[in-house]
Enzyme design. Structure first.
Site, PDB file in Angstrom:
ATOM      1  N   LYS A 182       0.836  -1.201   0.000  1.00  0.00           N
ATOM      2  CA  LYS A 182       0.000   0.000   0.000  1.00  0.00           C
ATOM      3  C   LYS A 182       0.874   1.255   0.000  1.00  0.00           C
ATOM      4  O   LYS A 182       2.096   1.173   0.009  1.00  0.00           O
ATOM      5  CB  LYS A 182      -0.962  -0.019   1.191  1.00  0.00           C
TER       6      LYS A 182
HETATM    7  C1  LIG Z   1      -4.761  -4.982   0.573  1.00  0.00           C
HETATM    8  C2  LIG Z   1      -6.237  -4.966   0.517  1.00  0.00           C
HETATM    9  C3  LIG Z   1      -7.013  -5.440   1.576  1.00  0.00           C
HETATM   10  C4  LIG Z   1      -6.423  -6.154   2.761  1.00  0.00           C
HETATM   11  O1  LIG Z   1      -5.552  -5.395   3.519  1.00  0.00           O
HETATM   12  P1  LIG Z   1      -4.699  -6.140   4.683  1.00  0.00           P
HETATM   13  O2  LIG Z   1      -4.180  -4.986   5.492  1.00  0.00           O
HETATM   14  O3  LIG Z   1      -3.613  -6.886   3.992  1.00  0.00           O
HETATM   15  O4  LIG Z   1      -5.626  -6.996   5.440  1.00  0.00           O
HETATM   16  C5  LIG Z   1      -8.381  -5.324   1.495  1.00  0.00           C
HETATM   17  N1  LIG Z   1      -8.980  -4.778   0.427  1.00  0.00           N
HETATM   18  C6  LIG Z   1      -8.263  -4.316  -0.628  1.00  0.00           C
HETATM   19  C7  LIG Z   1      -8.979  -3.696  -1.782  1.00  0.00           C
HETATM   20  C8  LIG Z   1      -6.877  -4.411  -0.623  1.00  0.00           C
HETATM   21  O5  LIG Z   1      -6.183  -3.981  -1.691  1.00  0.00           O
END
Ligand SMILES: *Cc1c(COP(=O)(O)O)cnc(C)c1O
Length: 384
Positions: A182
């Protein structure tokens, strides 16, 4: 030749020092750093409250629980998303109902959402796909007409803007991720922002087993405090080690957003005129943080998406397939029957994600673009 990665977190001395300081302090799990990180994210996003948890998946799960979503309910979400979106709905005991996306923005299509509402529908969960804000006005209107909650999967969208305001500002419930893929990372971590102080205090309780007193309050109290467990919760806490990294990362957000925008502009100039387009499209009033950069092949492209990915990898360039469709994953295929979502499937099958990270220098962008130009204009191999 070293491989160009698809993504790489930007970490440095400030993160290392911040972690060392927490280690020296003797308090390593949820504590003062978590509280400071929550305040900093709330301020950056313009939200009343922010509640840190162990991941965005945990955040989405708790957000659904405090919104009153449970067994027997349906939640409408895109299939074009990471599987965690639907998994969180299942964790809450509800059923995900997959709706179509707008192929230009890769985000939920409000008109299609409206056709999938039943008497069991309780909430809509849009995803701000790879940082592109979903059509919140359109979806808000649908939710308003049908009395549904809007819970935003903003996993990728920290720093993105909708009509000039950060994603999460004024949100009922929006959830961010701090996974290394992210825009900012804490290793693992998530954050729920909400405009409701009542929801925030219930979220704080539920992430900590439903306990009536905060650990730190008990630690600092001068008389023995006896806690109660007011409801059945989870251990979804973030640690102070993670939060300290997050605080250091947050200082970098503005610079990261600017740098990513510049890299994307360079890609755009270099790839003009090819039978492929950068995606998703940024409509007026929406500003993506460019968490990922997609490339969608047009029908007249002389090479298939998978062949292009293989060729790039041979040239030392990592890419990833475009966003998955959850309804075609083994874990969901049986439950959805013969559901077809042509727009979502088309986006997923015709797109790939290109390398994008900070710092990514101009030469590296140009190297990727040279390979793409060659492959997409039908040349056999670039001379190296
Ligand atoms: C990365 C992601 C998640 C999950 O995030 P985590 O922190 O890894 O649990 C959920 N929804 C979307 C759209 C994502 O890209």
């Amino acid at each position: 030749m070293t491989r160009i990665p698809i993504a790489r977190p930007l970490l440095g001395d400030t993160e290392q020092d911040a972690v060392a300081e927490v280690l020296r302090s003797g308090w390593i799990t949820q504590g003062p750093r978590v509280e400071a990180f929550e305040k900093a994210v709330a301020a950056r996003v313009g939200a009343r409250e922010a509640v840190a948890v162990s991941s965005c998946t945990a955040a989405l799960h708790l957000a659904l629980v405090v919104a009153g979503v449970g067994p027997g309910d349906e939640v409408i979400c895109p299939s074009l998303s990471f599987v965690a979106t639907a998994n969180a709905i299942v964790h809450a005991g509800a059923r995900p109902v997959f709706a179509e996306v707008d192929p230009a923005t890769w985000c939920l299509d409000p008109a299609d959402v409206e056709t999938r509402i039943t008497e069991r529908t309780r909430a809509v969960m849009p995803v701000h796909q790879v940082g592109m804000p979903a059509d919140l006005d359109g979806l808000g209107a649908v939710c308003g007409r049908h009395g549904l909650q809007l819970i935003e999967d903003a996993a990728c969208a920290l720093g993105s803007e909708y009509h000039g305001r950060p994603v999460g500002a004024g949100a009922y419930l929006a959830c961010f991720s701090f996974h290394p893929r992210k825009i900012l990372t804490t290793g693992e971590g998530g954050m729920i922002v909400t405009s409701s102080s009542e929801l925030a205090s219930r979220l704080r309780r539920l992430r900590h087993h439903g306990m009536s007193i905060d650990d730190r309050v008990r630690h600092e109290a001068n008389t023995p405090l006896e806690e109660d467990y007011l409801e059945r919760g989870w251990n979804y806490r973030m640690s102070d080690l993670h939060a300290a990294v997050g605080l250091a990362q947050l200082e970098r957000l503005g610079g990261i957003l600017d740098a990513r925008r510049q890299i994307v502009a360079r890609y755009r100039r270099a790839l003009a005129g090819l039978p492929a387009m950068l995606a998703p499209f940024e409509p007026p009033g929406r500003r993506t943080n460019h968490q990922s950069l997609g490339l969608t092949l047009l029908p007249d492209a002389p090479i298939s998406r998978d062949a292009l990915m293989a060729r790039l990898l041979d040239a030392g360039i990592a890419t990833r397939r475009g966003i998955m469709t959850i309804h075609r994953a083994s874990a969901y295929r049986d439950a959805v029957g013969d559901l077809r979502l042509p727009h979502s499937e088309e986006v997923s099958d015709r797109s790939l994600l290109l390398p994008l990270f900070v710092p990514m220098n101009g030469e590296t962008v140009d190297r990727v673009c040279a390979e793409l130009r060659c492959a997409l204009s039908g040349c056999r191999q670039l001379e190296r």
